[in-house]
Write an enzyme that holds these catalytic residues in place. Structure first.
Site, PDB file in Angstrom:
ATOM      1  N   HIS A  52       0.867  -1.190   0.000  1.00  0.00           N
ATOM      2  CA  HIS A  52       0.000   0.000   0.000  1.00  0.00           C
ATOM      3  C   HIS A  52       0.895   1.228   0.000  1.00  0.00           C
ATOM      4  O   HIS A  52       1.548   1.532   1.011  1.00  0.00           O
ATOM      5  CB  HIS A  52      -0.921   0.001   1.214  1.00  0.00           C
ATOM      6  CG  HIS A  52      -1.717   1.268   1.339  1.00  0.00           C
ATOM      7  ND1 HIS A  52      -2.599   1.670   0.368  1.00  0.00           N
ATOM      8  CD2 HIS A  52      -1.736   2.239   2.299  1.00  0.00           C
ATOM      9  CE1 HIS A  52      -3.147   2.828   0.717  1.00  0.00           C
ATOM     10  NE2 HIS A  52      -2.632   3.193   1.886  1.00  0.00           N
ATOM     11  N   ASP A  54       1.120   5.008  -0.178  1.00  0.00           N
ATOM     12  CA  ASP A  54       0.453   6.299  -0.068  1.00  0.00           C
ATOM     13  C   ASP A  54       1.084   7.308  -1.019  1.00  0.00           C
ATOM     14  O   ASP A  54       2.305   7.493  -1.026  1.00  0.00           O
ATOM     15  CB  ASP A  54       0.560   6.840   1.353  1.00  0.00           C
ATOM     16  CG  ASP A  54      -0.340   6.108   2.329  1.00  0.00           C
ATOM     17  OD1 ASP A  54      -1.549   6.036   2.069  1.00  0.00           O
ATOM     18  OD2 ASP A  54       0.170   5.616   3.356  1.00  0.00           O
ATOM     19  N   ASP A 186      -7.678   1.830   2.605  1.00  0.00           N
ATOM     20  CA  ASP A 186      -7.211   2.753   3.633  1.00  0.00           C
ATOM     21  C   ASP A 186      -8.073   3.988   3.862  1.00  0.00           C
ATOM     22  O   ASP A 186      -7.910   4.642   4.892  1.00  0.00           O
ATOM     23  CB  ASP A 186      -5.773   3.191   3.319  1.00  0.00           C
ATOM     24  CG  ASP A 186      -5.030   3.667   4.553  1.00  0.00           C
ATOM     25  OD1 ASP A 186      -5.425   3.285   5.672  1.00  0.00           O
ATOM     26  OD2 ASP A 186      -4.053   4.417   4.411  1.00  0.00           O
ATOM     27  N   HIS A 421      -6.165   9.808  -0.297  1.00  0.00           N
ATOM     28  CA  HIS A 421      -6.878   9.823   0.984  1.00  0.00           C
ATOM     29  C   HIS A 421      -6.102  10.458   2.126  1.00  0.00           C
ATOM     30  O   HIS A 421      -6.630  10.538   3.252  1.00  0.00           O
ATOM     31  CB  HIS A 421      -7.325   8.401   1.357  1.00  0.00           C
ATOM     32  CG  HIS A 421      -6.213   7.403   1.463  1.00  0.00           C
ATOM     33  ND1 HIS A 421      -5.804   6.654   0.384  1.00  0.00           N
ATOM     34  CD2 HIS A 421      -5.417   7.042   2.483  1.00  0.00           C
ATOM     35  CE1 HIS A 421      -4.819   5.855   0.752  1.00  0.00           C
ATOM     36  NE2 HIS A 421      -4.573   6.076   2.030  1.00  0.00           N
TER      37      HIS A 421
END
Length: 981
Positions: A52, A54, A186, A421
């Site tokens: 994941h 970001d 997330d 996000h």
């Protein structure tokens, strides 16, 4: 966003290891003499390795990609992809999924053709799979649906064009690699609008990790963590990951010191297989009881995992080897897989699933840990993202209509990153938020050049045109220097004609405005610039001129601002106010009452409702919640993510002081100040507008304690403790106080637990059939609630002195120019009978697509106003959601019917694609899925003839087309622009 790296599992089995495993050689496998205790037979465990990544959070996008600033966080995305690709090539059984195209695109562009071919080989083998594949994994609370579509399309269309196009297997058959699963693991809550958009893009399933802890606990007990989400136009298989998306404790193989390696050599003093397998199976055993499919998913990864893919895969291989060798006893069969394969397997075996129709807001992970603060966090970043969204739509339109040397790409990609996000949500570190703004500003500047050049060419101006980016601070370098004349081009990105009030900073009141093509003098009113504005920006002009512009659909009009030879006094001063007397302000639509003793608004009248108008009490105040720093019973503080007020009520910030009333024929302004000038407000009542504008300015918030500032509208409406918030600018969702529609809520935080995200508007309405409604439209995303009957409050600004312990490790304490951050924004109040509620859709489009202004010096005489020969239907609820250049002869067009059935949208809107633009001959069109990366037939069953140019848009429907044009009879070129000048 979560720091821990590892895996989460979906499974159903019972097993424990109690005896020592007898190993006769270094890598002997355990005995399988014991029968399996699992009642349902063998369970297939789908192992899904993933990272994941970001797109900014603790580090900037570039710092994450290159692995810089390891003092903040160890992670370099380029190394992850490098090592994963090489590891997959060594073993055809292994799989890996990737999500964020913002990173993968950069990596791909740095590779040679040999490395790209390795990736293509893995894609053809189905070892490497793209999931979601937007430019980022976007937020679902603070994003507008247009931005979601744009960023998903940016990623998916790049993937289709640069990687998927022409991919064939060894037999020459087309290999399809485009995603069919949404992967929102997330974001901090999930909207029904985003799920519906995902379905319209051809995604068949959705997986996420964050759900309100009470809802999650209930679903665990009833084995309903996988369900069928019923949406506006489709259904979506939905799966909730078990305990987030990371490893069980002790099984994170990527990070130093977190997980012991799997040591299978019995002769080593580090040998640990029996206890490691026992711990692992204990965890699986606990998870197994909460799922009811014969297939389970184990998402092997986490934040920036697989920096060393060899290490991770080697340990995982040993773990899988021992579990599979004892599968008869333990009931497991572990295989490398992907979410796509898992979803397909579950749908074959799960049987009936629970249906769900509501969304997943608000999210909470504890009794006092409601993630509702981020709905408002970093209000100026949220406002700038919305501004850039409007600029981008105009930029793309003009790039398609009149291409030149500039491109919209920089702003498109910056906006793609900004939807992440931890970006628009306001939950990154400060230096990362600054980087988001820097990226947006760079794209904004390029798009301004594109827009100004196109409008100069289109309107036939001799001199260059310029943008004024700080008009909300009364700053425009072009018009504030006292020149004799200026020219102004006003562009309308909507496809309906508009009348809009234009405000121009000026150095003195001795100007007039003429419509250039007619020479007609227009009414120009002057209002002095407030002391508050001059304090914010000392470069502010001393006054503003206001006039009403008439703009054709998808077109422009030009105006000349010229010094007047006859200098008449201008009404710059406010009228005198006599305390104790009632005061009201009139427009064509409204009458608004104020109490001069308290300075507060008291009542609103809609003159168009009923024979003599209908009124309700309406007051508006500023209040604050003191931010909790935690208690002995629960140390959770308020922070960037979490809203936790110290008390269960807001503190009033006092009565406003009504400082000025400035009347005018076109607009009347009421100036108010609160709390020694760190809160001020201007209420504008325009003569012929369906809304009342409330412009609030908040900050710098004092530093004595954490403060969360709200504005509250109180009415006499009977609302039954219900308000309506928009879902990413789409459907209006009812929100009932202290209530969730599909599970029983135990109220632990009565303020924060009733806050919801508002992207463009919120509404309260009277329960009586003949009652009225109040809609408040916002110029950015904010948190909102209705905590008492007839009330609607919006959180507009936050300044908090403690971190909320969710990873950022910084308090939300923004500063600018050596002081606390000042935020300025607008609310539009629309008050009407309920029959006219639908008008808020038209107003929302006006706010989202503001007119674009381009200024020039001198007195050039431009041509007539034009609308690029747009000849589509003039329907106020038909929206040109997207117009984007594909190549020299083709454009991407999204058309939208913005009206919901519940708001009176019972009919269809008919459009003839061949006559959208007069003088341009349509060669053909192809209808696409919403992201425009695949044919619509791959997304849904289509009704009727998809080759027909005549289409219909049902209520709330969006349809996407690639339009290809051919040479017209009077144009020997197939190149745009649509119109030659």
């Amino acid at each position: 966003m979560l720091l821990v790296c590892g895996f989460v599992l979906f499974l159903s089995v019972s097993y424990s290891v109690t005896e020592e495993i007898d190993i006769n050689h270094a890598f002997s496998l355990p005995s399988d003499d014991e029968p399996t205790p699992h009642e349902g037979g063998q369970v297939t465990v789908h192992v899904v390795p993933h990272t994941h990544d970001d797109v900014g959070w603790l580090k900037t996008v570039d710092q994450y990609y290159y692995g810089a600033r390891e003092d903040i966080y160890r992670g370099g995305v380029q190394y992850i992809i490098d090592t994963v690709i090489e590891e997959l090539l060594q073993d055809p059984k292994k799989t890996f999924i990737y999500v964020e195209i913002a990173f993968f695109k950069r990596w791909w562009e740095e590779q040679n053709e040999a490395t790209r071919n390795k990736v293509r080989t893995l894609l053809k083998r189905k070892q490497f799979e793209f999931i979601n594949a937007g430019y980022c994994m976007n937020d679902e609370a603070s994003v507008h649906y247009a931005a979601t579509i744009d960023q998903m399309g940016e990623g998916l269309r790049w993937l289709q064009k640069e990687v998927a196009d022409g991919l064939e297997d060894d037999n020459g058959e087309k290999v399809t690699i485009m995603p069919t699963v949404a992967w929102q693991i997330d974001p901090f809550g999930h909207s029904s609008a985003h799920a519906d958009l995902s379905a319209q893009m051809g995604l068949k399933g959705l997986f996420f990790a964050r759900m309100h802890y009470q809802d999650y606990d209930k679903r665990k007990q009833t084995k309903d963590l996988e369900y069928n989400w019923i949406l506006k136009g489709s259904n979506l298989f939905t799966g909730v990951l078990y305990r987030h998306y990371n490893a069980p404790p002790g099984f994170d193989f990527d990070r130093r010191g977190i997980a012991a390696p799997m040591v299978a050599n019995k002769h080593s003093p580090e040998y640990n297989i029996p206890e490691r397998v026992e711990d692992f199976v204990d965890y699986l055993n606990e998870q197994a009881s909460h799922y009811r499919s014969g297939n389970i998913m184990l998402t092997m990864g986490g934040d920036f995992c697989y920096q060393n893919a060899r290490k991770y895969f080697k340990n995982l291989d040993i773990l899988m080897q021992y579990v599979n060798a004892n599968s008869t006893k333990n009931g497991f069969k572990m295989v490398y897989s992907t979410p796509t394969r898992y979803m397909e397997a579950v749908l074959k075996g799960i049987g009936t699933m629970q249906n769900k129709t509501d969304d997943l807001f608000p999210y909470a992970d504890g009794p006092q840990a409601y993630w509702t603060g981020y709905f408002t966090s970093r209000p100026t970043l949220k406002g700038y993202v919305r501004t850039c969204n409007g600029v981008l739509q105009t930029c793309k339109q003009l790039e398609a209509l009149m291409p030149g040397k500039h491109s919209s790409e920089t702003l498109r990609l910056a906006m793609g990153v900004a939807q992440h996000h931890d970006a628009v949500s306001g939950t990154s570190k400060q230096h990362v938020a600054d980087d988001y703004s820097r990226r947006l500003a760079a794209g904004h500047t390029i798009c301004e050049s594109l827009i100004n050049t196109a409008l100069q060419q289109a309107s036939n101006h001799a001199s260059p045109l310029f943008s004024c980016r700080y008009l909300n601070e009364s700053v425009c370098d072009v018009t504030s220097d006292g020149n004799a004349s200026y020219n102004l081009v006003v562009y309308n990105p909507r496809i309906v004609a508009r009348e809009e009030y234009i405000r121009i900073p000026l150095s003195h009141p001795h100007y007039r405005v003429l419509e250039s093509h007619t020479g007609k003098t227009l009414q120009l009113e002057f209002i002095r610039t407030s002391r508050r504005t001059r304090d914010i920006n000392p470069a502010a002009a001393p006054m503003e001129g206001i006039f009403l512009a008439h703009i054709p659909p998808l077109g422009w009009n030009s105006y000349l601002i010229q010094q007047s030879l006859i200098r008449t006094p201008a009404p710059l001063r406010s009228v005198s106010l006599k305390r104790g007397e009632p005061m009201f302000v009139d427009s064509k639509i409204y009458r608004l009452y104020f109490d001069l003793d308290t300075g507060a608004m008291t009542r609103i009248v809609n003159k168009l409702a009923g024979l003599s108008g209908v009124s309700d009490g309406l007051t508006q105040r500023f209040m604050e919640y003191a931010s909790s720093t935690g208690t002995d019973a629960d140390p959770q503080p308020s922070g960037a993510y979490i809203f936790r007020p110290m008390n269960d009520k807001a503190d009033d910030l006092g009565d406003p002081i009504l400082t000025d009333l400035i009347p005018g024929d076109q607009v009347t302004e009421i100036w108010q100040t609160f709390m020694k000038d760190w809160i001020t407000q201007v209420t504008r009542v325009y003569y012929n507008k369906m809304y009342i504008e409330v412009e609030w300015t908040v900050g710098p918030i004092p530093m004595d304690y954490g403060r969360e500032v709200i504005t509250r509208y109180e009415t006499s409406l009977h609302t039954n403790n219900t308000f309506y918030s928009d879902s990413n600018g789409r459907e209006m969702v009812p929100r009932v106080l202290n209530y969730q529609p599909t599970w029983e809520l135990n109220v632990t935080s009565p303020i924060a637990g009733n806050y919801y995200p508002v992207n463009t508007r919120a509404r309260i309405q009277d329960t009586e059939p003949e009652g009225m409604q109040l809609t408040v439209l916002t110029d950015r995303s904010q948190g909102a609630a209705s905590l008492h009957e007839g009330q609607l409050e919006f959180m507009v600004h936050r300044r908090i002195l403690k971190d909320d312990k969710r990873g950022v490790a910084e308090p939300l304490n923004e500063t600018a120019n050596g002081r606390g951050l000042i935020a300025r924004g607008r609310h539009w109040l629309y008050y009407s009978d309920k029959v006219s509620t639908h008008i808020h859709r038209d107003l929302g489009l006006d706010m989202f697509y503001p007119p674009t202004l381009a200024f020039g010096k001198g007195a050039s005489v431009p041509g007539d106003p034009n609308n690029f020969h747009f000849t589509g239907p003039a329907h106020h609820y038909l929206n040109l959601l997207t117009m984007q250049r594909i190549n020299s002869t083709a454009v991407l067009v999204r058309l939208e019917n913005t009206l919901e059935k519940s708001e009176g949208g019972s009919g269809v809107i008919k459009v003839d694609l061949s006559t959208l633009f007069k003088g341009r001959n349509l060669a053909n069109h192809q209808e696409m899925g919403l992201a425009a990366d695949r044919d619509v037939k791959e997304v849904k069953d289509t009704d009727g003839d998809t080759s027909s140019n005549k289409i219909e848009l049902k209520p709330f429907e969006i349809r996407t087309f690639e339009l290809t044009f051919k040479e017209s009879d009077d144009d020997n070129s197939t190149e745009f622009p649509f119109i030659k000048f």
